[in-house]
Write a protein that holds these residues in place. Structure first.
Motif, PDB file in Angstrom:
ATOM      1  N   PRO A 161     -50.434  32.888  17.825  1.00 10.69           N
ATOM      2  CA  PRO A 161     -51.687  33.233  17.141  1.00 10.69           C
ATOM      3  C   PRO A 161     -52.354  34.490  17.697  1.00 10.69           C
ATOM      4  O   PRO A 161     -52.822  35.337  16.927  1.00 10.69           O
ATOM      5  CB  PRO A 161     -52.576  31.995  17.341  1.00 10.69           C
ATOM      6  N   THR A 186     -49.907  30.460   7.674  1.00 13.35           N
ATOM      7  CA  THR A 186     -50.719  30.643   8.877  1.00 13.35           C
ATOM      8  C   THR A 186     -50.637  32.086   9.383  1.00 13.35           C
ATOM      9  O   THR A 186     -51.637  32.660   9.798  1.00 13.35           O
ATOM     10  CB  THR A 186     -50.254  29.708  10.022  1.00 13.35           C
ATOM     11  N   GLU A 189     -52.999  34.371   7.567  1.00 19.21           N
ATOM     12  CA  GLU A 189     -54.394  34.103   7.953  1.00 19.21           C
ATOM     13  C   GLU A 189     -54.728  34.804   9.270  1.00 19.21           C
ATOM     14  O   GLU A 189     -55.766  35.430   9.419  1.00 19.21           O
ATOM     15  CB  GLU A 189     -54.585  32.602   8.188  1.00 19.21           C
ATOM     16  N   ARG A 242     -43.928  21.663  11.625  1.00 19.34           N
ATOM     17  CA  ARG A 242     -44.332  22.290  10.362  1.00 19.34           C
ATOM     18  C   ARG A 242     -43.237  22.117   9.309  1.00 19.34           C
ATOM     19  O   ARG A 242     -43.497  21.928   8.132  1.00 19.34           O
ATOM     20  CB  ARG A 242     -44.603  23.777  10.612  1.00 19.34           C
TER      21      ARG A 242
END
Ligand code: F42
Length: 330
Positions: A161, A186, A189, A242
């Protein structure tokens, strides 16, 4: 519009790589990325040779790292590739590969800081600026390149991230090791967060995929299995969750590695192939690439194994896959 790149390991001779990359550019592939690990051939030397043997394709390390080369050296190396290629260099950089660092006793500390400072210095030096920096890691006192002013796009190899946010903030593109649209929900984002909500319109979102195409779907899958086995075994738990890879399948695969890669490849399931590769006939690959495009991917990097027969696979990419995505066809 989606564009295509191709990855080659710096594990082959410069001559062989130049041949494959010449074929790739004839097939309409726009980017060639050469991996960088200290134990393989030197990726910048390879890129320099390949630059002299090609005409159109963009060329870059995919990816180099800031721990084994100083940012000033990186700037000089990529500026040299840019000069020899007539402005075709792209600069791929990531925090590096822990396994190879262990052998060099390099501590993998503060990767975000190393990346931020390195990208900033490389950008300034390749823009022809005199750099005086008082970073936490690097202090430069009036460093300047004597040649090669240019605007070289920076791509960050990112999965975590923090790294994805940093890529959105400071880079022109990201190379995300993933082949499934689910992974890009993700990622997109986080890239957007890094851009502080600004659009990703001028940002190249790269899917650095395991890719295998053949006119025979089963053959394509057979070639992808060993690569997918390695990817699954090396994936963090969150990624396996996931993709809903059952724990029992993972355990069986990990155990099989004890008996060699052939045994591990045998235990790769269709779900693993689908989650961790783009694989099949041209039509099957087109379907997956279309899904990736809808998810926001703008460059598909064709990575190992490429196909059971690499030359034939590159031909299929050029004749059957790329035309589908050209203006008006997708
Ligand atoms: N690595 C290579 O060495 N050679 C290659 O040729 C190569 C190709 C490649 C292509 C695409 C790609 O996506 C990756 C590729 N890689 C290659 C791997 C790449 O170099 C990285 O190893 C890989 O992308 C993993 O990076 P990551 O984004 O997961 O980043 C790691 C380091 C991570 O842990 N990131 C965290 C995050 O959130 O993103 C950051 C952790 C953090 O917050 N660190 C703090 C900080 O300051 O940096 C410090 C925290 C503390 O407690 O000290």
């Amino acid at each position: 519009m989606i564009r295509f790149g191709i990855e080659f390991l710096a594990a082959e001779t410069a001559e062989r790589l130049a041949g494959m990359i010449r074929l790739s550019e004839k097939s309409g592939i726009d980017y060639a990325w050469i991996t960088d690990h200290y134990n393989n051939r030197d990726s910048f030397s390879l890129l320099t040779y390949i630059a002299a043997k090609t005409d159109r394709i963009m060329l870059g390390p995919g990816v180099t790292n800031p721990y084994t080369r100083h940012p000033a050296q990186l700037a000089s190396a990529i500026a040299t590739v840019n000069e020899i290629s007539g402005g075709r260099a792209v600069f791929g950089i990531g925090p590096g590969d822990r396994v190879t660092f262990d052998a060099l006793d390099i501590a993998w500390e503060r990767p975000l800081r190393w990346m931020r400072e390195t990208v900033e210095i490389v950008r300034q030096l390749t823009h022809g600026q005199m750099v005086r920096s008082k970073g936490e890691l690097f202090k430069l006192r009036g460093a300047k390149l004597s040649f090669g002013k240019g605007d070289i796009p920076v791509y960050i190899g990112a999965q975590g991230p923090g790294m994805l946010r940093l890529a959105g903030e400071v880079a022109d593109g990201a190379l995300v090791n993933a082949s499934h649209p689910r992974d890009f929900e993700t990622a997109l984002e986080l890239l957007r967060e890094g851009r502080s909500g600004h659009s990703l319109d001028n940002f190249d979102v790269g899917a650095y995929t395991s890719f295998s195409v053949s006119s025979d779907s089963e053959e394509a899958e057979r070639a992808a299995r060993p690569v997918v086995a390695f990817i699954v075994a090396g994936s963090p738990k969150s990624v396996l969750e996931r993709h809903k890879i059952p724990d029992a399948d993972l355990k069986a695969l990990t155990r099989a590695f004890g008996h060699g890669i052939r045994e591990a490849a045998r235990l790769v399931t269709p779900e693993m192939i689908s989650s961790f590769s783009i694989c099949g006939t041209s039509e099957e690959c087109i379907n997956r690439i279309s899904e990736l495009e809808k998810a926001g991917v703008t460059q598909v990097v064709i990575g190992s194994p490429i196909g059971p027969d690499r030359r034939e696979a590159i031909r299929l990419v050029g004749e059957e896959i790329i035309p589908h995505f050209q203006e008006g066809n997708s």
